[in-house]
Design a protein around this motif. Structure first.
Motif, PDB file in Angstrom:
ATOM      1  N   ILE A  87       0.867  -1.173   0.000  1.00 35.48           N
ATOM      2  CA  ILE A  87       0.000   0.000   0.000  1.00 35.48           C
ATOM      3  C   ILE A  87       0.906   1.226   0.000  1.00 35.48           C
ATOM      4  CG2 ILE A  87      -1.768   1.310   1.227  1.00 35.48           C
ATOM      5  CD1 ILE A  87      -2.860  -1.367   2.239  1.00 35.48           C
ATOM      6  N   LEU A  88       0.686   2.096  -0.982  1.00 39.10           N
ATOM      7  CA  LEU A  88       1.521   3.277  -1.196  1.00 39.10           C
ATOM      8  C   LEU A  88       0.648   4.522  -1.222  1.00 39.10           C
ATOM      9  CD1 LEU A  88       3.510   1.687  -4.153  1.00 39.10           C
ATOM     10  CD2 LEU A  88       4.222   1.771  -1.770  1.00 39.10           C
ATOM     11  N   MET A  89       1.251   5.678  -0.958  1.00 38.84           N
ATOM     12  CA  MET A  89       0.521   6.942  -1.001  1.00 38.84           C
ATOM     13  C   MET A  89       1.276   7.941  -1.876  1.00 38.84           C
ATOM     14  SD  MET A  89      -0.875   9.405   2.068  1.00 38.84           S
ATOM     15  CE  MET A  89       0.700   9.423   2.881  1.00 38.84           C
ATOM     16  N   VAL A  90       0.544   8.653  -2.724  1.00 34.45           N
ATOM     17  CA  VAL A  90       1.113   9.696  -3.586  1.00 34.45           C
ATOM     18  C   VAL A  90       1.454  10.892  -2.703  1.00 34.45           C
ATOM     19  CG1 VAL A  90       0.703  11.206  -5.568  1.00 34.45           C
ATOM     20  CG2 VAL A  90      -0.342   8.915  -5.503  1.00 34.45           C
ATOM     21  N   THR A  91       2.721  11.347  -2.755  1.00 29.28           N
ATOM     22  CA  THR A  91       3.129  12.436  -1.868  1.00 29.28           C
ATOM     23  C   THR A  91       3.511  13.735  -2.564  1.00 29.28           C
ATOM     24  OG1 THR A  91       5.419  11.644  -1.820  1.00 29.28           O
ATOM     25  CG2 THR A  91       3.936  10.875  -0.059  1.00 29.28           C
ATOM     26  N   GLN A  92       4.078  13.668  -3.766  1.00 29.47           N
ATOM     27  CA  GLN A  92       4.474  14.899  -4.458  1.00 29.47           C
ATOM     28  C   GLN A  92       4.933  14.562  -5.867  1.00 29.47           C
ATOM     29  OE1 GLN A  92       7.749  15.840  -1.699  1.00 29.47           O
ATOM     30  NE2 GLN A  92       9.090  15.909  -3.468  1.00 29.47           N
ATOM     31  N   PRO A  93       4.954  15.562  -6.749  1.00 24.38           N
ATOM     32  CA  PRO A  93       5.499  15.327  -8.089  1.00 24.38           C
ATOM     33  C   PRO A  93       7.019  15.235  -8.030  1.00 24.38           C
ATOM     34  CG  PRO A  93       4.756  17.599  -7.876  1.00 24.38           C
ATOM     35  CD  PRO A  93       4.423  16.914  -6.594  1.00 24.38           C
ATOM     36  N   ARG A  94       7.582  14.572  -9.030  1.00 22.37           N
ATOM     37  CA  ARG A  94       9.033  14.606  -9.210  1.00 22.37           C
ATOM     38  C   ARG A  94       9.359  15.895  -9.942  1.00 22.37           C
ATOM     39  NH1 ARG A  94      11.742   9.419 -11.667  1.00 22.37           N
ATOM     40  NH2 ARG A  94      13.486  10.772 -11.199  1.00 22.37           N
ATOM     41  N   MET A  95      10.329  16.604  -9.446  1.00 22.36           N
ATOM     42  CA  MET A  95      10.731  17.846 -10.091  1.00 22.36           C
ATOM     43  C   MET A  95      12.187  17.715 -10.528  1.00 22.36           C
ATOM     44  SD  MET A  95       7.942  19.470 -10.024  1.00 22.36           S
ATOM     45  CE  MET A  95       8.371  21.087 -10.574  1.00 22.36           C
ATOM     46  N   PHE A 115       5.775  11.015 -10.029  1.00 24.47           N
ATOM     47  CA  PHE A 115       5.421  11.383  -8.650  1.00 24.47           C
ATOM     48  C   PHE A 115       6.090  10.412  -7.699  1.00 24.47           C
ATOM     49  CE2 PHE A 115       2.098   9.281 -11.029  1.00 24.47           C
ATOM     50  CZ  PHE A 115       1.960   8.073 -10.367  1.00 24.47           C
ATOM     51  N   TYR A 116       6.240  10.886  -6.470  1.00 21.37           N
ATOM     52  CA  TYR A 116       6.811  10.056  -5.420  1.00 21.37           C
ATOM     53  C   TYR A 116       5.688   9.367  -4.665  1.00 21.37           C
ATOM     54  CZ  TYR A 116      11.311  12.276  -6.154  1.00 21.37           C
ATOM     55  OH  TYR A 116      12.479  12.714  -6.703  1.00 21.37           O
ATOM     56  N   LEU A 117       5.998   8.150  -4.236  1.00 25.75           N
ATOM     57  CA  LEU A 117       5.076   7.357  -3.436  1.00 25.75           C
ATOM     58  C   LEU A 117       5.755   7.017  -2.120  1.00 25.75           C
ATOM     59  CD1 LEU A 117       4.113   4.865  -6.281  1.00 25.75           C
ATOM     60  CD2 LEU A 117       2.581   6.597  -5.324  1.00 25.75           C
ATOM     61  N   SER A 118       5.025   7.129  -1.021  1.00 28.06           N
ATOM     62  CA  SER A 118       5.565   6.653   0.252  1.00 28.06           C
ATOM     63  C   SER A 118       4.949   5.292   0.539  1.00 28.06           C
ATOM     64  CB  SER A 118       5.282   7.639   1.386  1.00 28.06           C
ATOM     65  OG  SER A 118       3.893   7.735   1.625  1.00 28.06           O
ATOM     66  N   VAL A 119       5.694   4.464   1.227  1.00 31.44           N
ATOM     67  CA  VAL A 119       5.230   3.124   1.561  1.00 31.44           C
ATOM     68  C   VAL A 119       4.437   3.196   2.865  1.00 31.44           C
ATOM     69  CG1 VAL A 119       5.928   0.754   2.128  1.00 31.44           C
ATOM     70  CG2 VAL A 119       7.204   2.069   0.408  1.00 31.44           C
TER      71      VAL A 119
END
Length: 143
Positions: free
Chosen positions: A34-42, A68-72
């Motif tokens: 299960i992952l969560m979208v946290t921010q775009p990659r810049m 985008f970055y995903l947190s676990v």
């Protein structure tokens, strides 16, 4: 220019997840993780160096495909072909594309800036920048 997978340093390459449809704070199940979208990659200057192109950062940003970055949230197994499922949507409904457009100054929407600054999954430095810009825009309209 056709690029192979992983050319931008990504750890996970997917099909069907798009920046304009995913919101910061959305929770996904990919495989058993299960992952969560946290921010775009810049992009940073290293991108231009890697591709030996002065215009690479601009091209990357104009593509609308920031990634985008995903947190676990819960570790699990992710393999080639793992099913991707959106488990929950963030109530603020601020997409990855919205964040990029706010960051680049392509959008001057005080309500969107306010919503973005309230998304708990978005890192504090992003939220602080958006709060400051929302406050500045209010001051500009009152002048």
């Amino acid at each position: 220019m056709l690029l192979s997978w992983g050319k931008f340093g990504e750890n996970l390459t997917t099909e069907g997840l798009h920046e304009d449809a995913l919101c910061i704070g959305d929770r996904l199940r990919i495989g058993s993780a299960i992952l969560m979208v946290t921010q775009p990659r810049m992009p940073c200057y290293k991108l231009a160096l890697r591709f030996d192109r002065d215009d690479m950062i601009k091209r990357f940003l104009m593509s609308g495909r920031s990634g985008f970055y995903l947190s676990v949230i819960e570790p699990g197994e992710v393999t080639v072909g793992s099913k991707i499922e959106v488990l929950s949507r963030d109530p603020h409904q601020v997409t990855v594309t919205d964040i990029v457009r706010l960051y680049l100054g392509q959008v001057r929407d005080p309500q969107l800036l306010q919503r973005a600054s309230e998304v708990s999954a978005l890192p504090d430095n992003w939220k602080a920048q958006f709060r400051l810009r929302a406050h500045t825009q209010v001051d500009d309209t009152q002048s």
